[in-house]
Design a protein around this motif. Structure first.
Motif, PDB file in Angstrom:
ATOM      1  N   GLU A  88     -12.480   3.490  11.241  1.00 60.41           N
ATOM      2  CA  GLU A  88     -12.468   4.119   9.911  1.00 60.41           C
ATOM      3  C   GLU A  88     -11.079   4.030   9.277  1.00 60.41           C
ATOM      4  OE1 GLU A  88     -13.836   5.870   6.488  1.00 60.41           O
ATOM      5  OE2 GLU A  88     -15.021   5.096   8.162  1.00 60.41           O
ATOM      6  N   ALA A  89     -10.043   4.242  10.084  1.00 58.77           N
ATOM      7  CA  ALA A  89      -8.669   4.150   9.571  1.00 58.77           C
ATOM      8  C   ALA A  89      -8.370   2.724   9.107  1.00 58.77           C
ATOM      9  CB  ALA A  89      -7.673   4.585  10.645  1.00 58.77           C
ATOM     10  N   THR A  90      -8.854   1.748   9.823  1.00 58.34           N
ATOM     11  CA  THR A  90      -8.664   0.349   9.428  1.00 58.34           C
ATOM     12  C   THR A  90      -9.372   0.076   8.106  1.00 58.34           C
ATOM     13  OG1 THR A  90      -8.473  -0.332  11.744  1.00 58.34           O
ATOM     14  CG2 THR A  90      -9.006  -2.051  10.141  1.00 58.34           C
ATOM     15  N   ALA A  91     -10.612   0.557   7.998  1.00 52.91           N
ATOM     16  CA  ALA A  91     -11.386   0.358   6.766  1.00 52.91           C
ATOM     17  C   ALA A  91     -10.708   1.016   5.562  1.00 52.91           C
ATOM     18  CB  ALA A  91     -12.802   0.915   6.942  1.00 52.91           C
ATOM     19  N   ARG A  92     -10.005   2.102   5.777  1.00 52.03           N
ATOM     20  CA  ARG A  92      -9.318   2.817   4.681  1.00 52.03           C
ATOM     21  C   ARG A  92      -7.908   2.300   4.422  1.00 52.03           C
ATOM     22  NH1 ARG A  92     -11.037   9.158   4.826  1.00 52.03           N
ATOM     23  NH2 ARG A  92     -13.247   8.835   5.239  1.00 52.03           N
ATOM     24  N   GLY A  93      -7.507   1.285   5.158  1.00 52.46           N
ATOM     25  CA  GLY A  93      -6.181   0.701   4.946  1.00 52.46           C
ATOM     26  C   GLY A  93      -5.036   1.506   5.536  1.00 52.46           C
ATOM     27  N   LEU A  94      -5.321   2.358   6.510  1.00 51.83           N
ATOM     28  CA  LEU A  94      -4.290   3.212   7.092  1.00 51.83           C
ATOM     29  C   LEU A  94      -3.568   2.569   8.269  1.00 51.83           C
ATOM     30  CD1 LEU A  94      -6.324   6.545   7.088  1.00 51.83           C
ATOM     31  CD2 LEU A  94      -4.552   5.839   5.463  1.00 51.83           C
ATOM     32  N   VAL A  95      -4.184   1.596   8.910  1.00 49.41           N
ATOM     33  CA  VAL A  95      -3.608   1.000  10.112  1.00 49.41           C
ATOM     34  C   VAL A  95      -2.470   0.033   9.775  1.00 49.41           C
ATOM     35  CG1 VAL A  95      -4.104  -0.494  12.096  1.00 49.41           C
ATOM     36  CG2 VAL A  95      -5.675   1.361  11.490  1.00 49.41           C
ATOM     37  N   GLU A  96      -2.628  -0.731   8.727  1.00 56.91           N
ATOM     38  CA  GLU A  96      -1.619  -1.730   8.364  1.00 56.91           C
ATOM     39  C   GLU A  96      -0.233  -1.114   8.154  1.00 56.91           C
ATOM     40  OE1 GLU A  96       0.953  -4.267   6.388  1.00 56.91           O
ATOM     41  OE2 GLU A  96      -0.040  -2.692   5.226  1.00 56.91           O
ATOM     42  N   PRO A  97      -0.102   0.007   7.418  1.00 57.64           N
ATOM     43  CA  PRO A  97       1.236   0.597   7.275  1.00 57.64           C
ATOM     44  C   PRO A  97       1.813   1.091   8.604  1.00 57.64           C
ATOM     45  CG  PRO A  97      -0.349   1.744   5.856  1.00 57.64           C
ATOM     46  CD  PRO A  97      -1.091   0.680   6.588  1.00 57.64           C
TER      47      PRO A  97
END
Length: 168
Positions: A88-97
Motif C-alpha cells: 500500500e505504501a508503494t502504491a501511494r508513492g511513500l516508499v520511493e522517498p
C-alpha cells in the motif's frame, strides 16, 4: 496503536477495561529512561516500526524525510513493516522517498531478531518500546527510546538528539 483495533470499543468488544492507566508526561519520561540504556550521544543506527510500521507511520516518516538534511552517512536507518503495508505504501508513492533518503526497508521481520544490523553496531535509536526492551539482550546493543521526529533528527546529525519538551 493497534491497526486491528482502532478504537477502544473495538479492542474491548463492549467489555469494561480490566485496568485504566493514566499516561502522563512523568510516566512517559520514566518509561523512556527505563528503556534507554545508552549513556552517550553515539549513534550507529535507527530502527523504526518494530514489529511492523503502520501505513500512517510510513507516511509520517516519508514526510519527515522529504525535506531537510540527508541522513548521516555513518548512521544506518531501518524501517520494519509488513508486506501488506509495504504494498500500500508503494502504491501511494511513500516508499520511493524513503529509499531515496537511504532507509533500508525490512519486511515481515524485526531488526532485533534477524541479522540485519551492520557489524559493529553498538547504539541504536528506536521509537518502539518493544524494540527497546528486547534488543539489548538479543543483540547486545545499547538503545535510545525516542519519538519518530527525534529518530530522524538524530539520524541526520549522526548523534543522539533528544527533545524533552515532547514529553510535556
Amino acid at each position: 496503536m493497534t491497526p486491528e483495533a482502532p478504537t477502544l470499543d473495538a479492542a474491548l468488544h463492549g467489555r469494561e477495561p480490566y485496568r485504566t492507566v493514566a499516561v502522563t508526561p512523568g510516566r512517559l519520561r520514566e518509561a523512556r529512561a527505563a528503556l534507554s540504556t545508552a549513556t552517550s550521544t553515539r549513534l550507529d543506527a535507527v530502527s523504526i516500526g518494530t514489529p511492523h510500521a503502520s501505513l500512517a507511520e510510513v507516511a509520517a516518516l516519508a514526510e519527515l524525510l522529504e525535506s531537510g538534511q540527508p541522513l548521516h552517512e555513518e548512521v544506518s536507518f531501518y524501517l520494519s513493516t509488513g508486506r501488506t503495508v509495504l504494498a500500500e505504501a508503494t502504491a501511494r508513492g511513500l516508499v520511493e522517498p524513503l529509499e531515496r533518503a537511504g532507509v533500508r526497508i525490512v519486511v515481515d521481520t524485526c531488526t532485533y531478531v534477524t541479522s540485519i544490523l551492520r557489524p559493529g553496531t553498538r547504539v541504536v535509536m528506536t521509537n518502539s518500546g518493544k524494540w527497546a526492551h528486547y534488543a539489548p539482550a538479543n543483540l547486545g546493543v545499547d538503545v535510545v527510546l525516542a519519538s519518530l521526529t527525534e529518530c530522524v533528527e538524530s539520524a541526520r546529525s549522526g548523534k543522539v538528539v533528544r527533545d524533552d519538551t515532547l514529553l510535556g
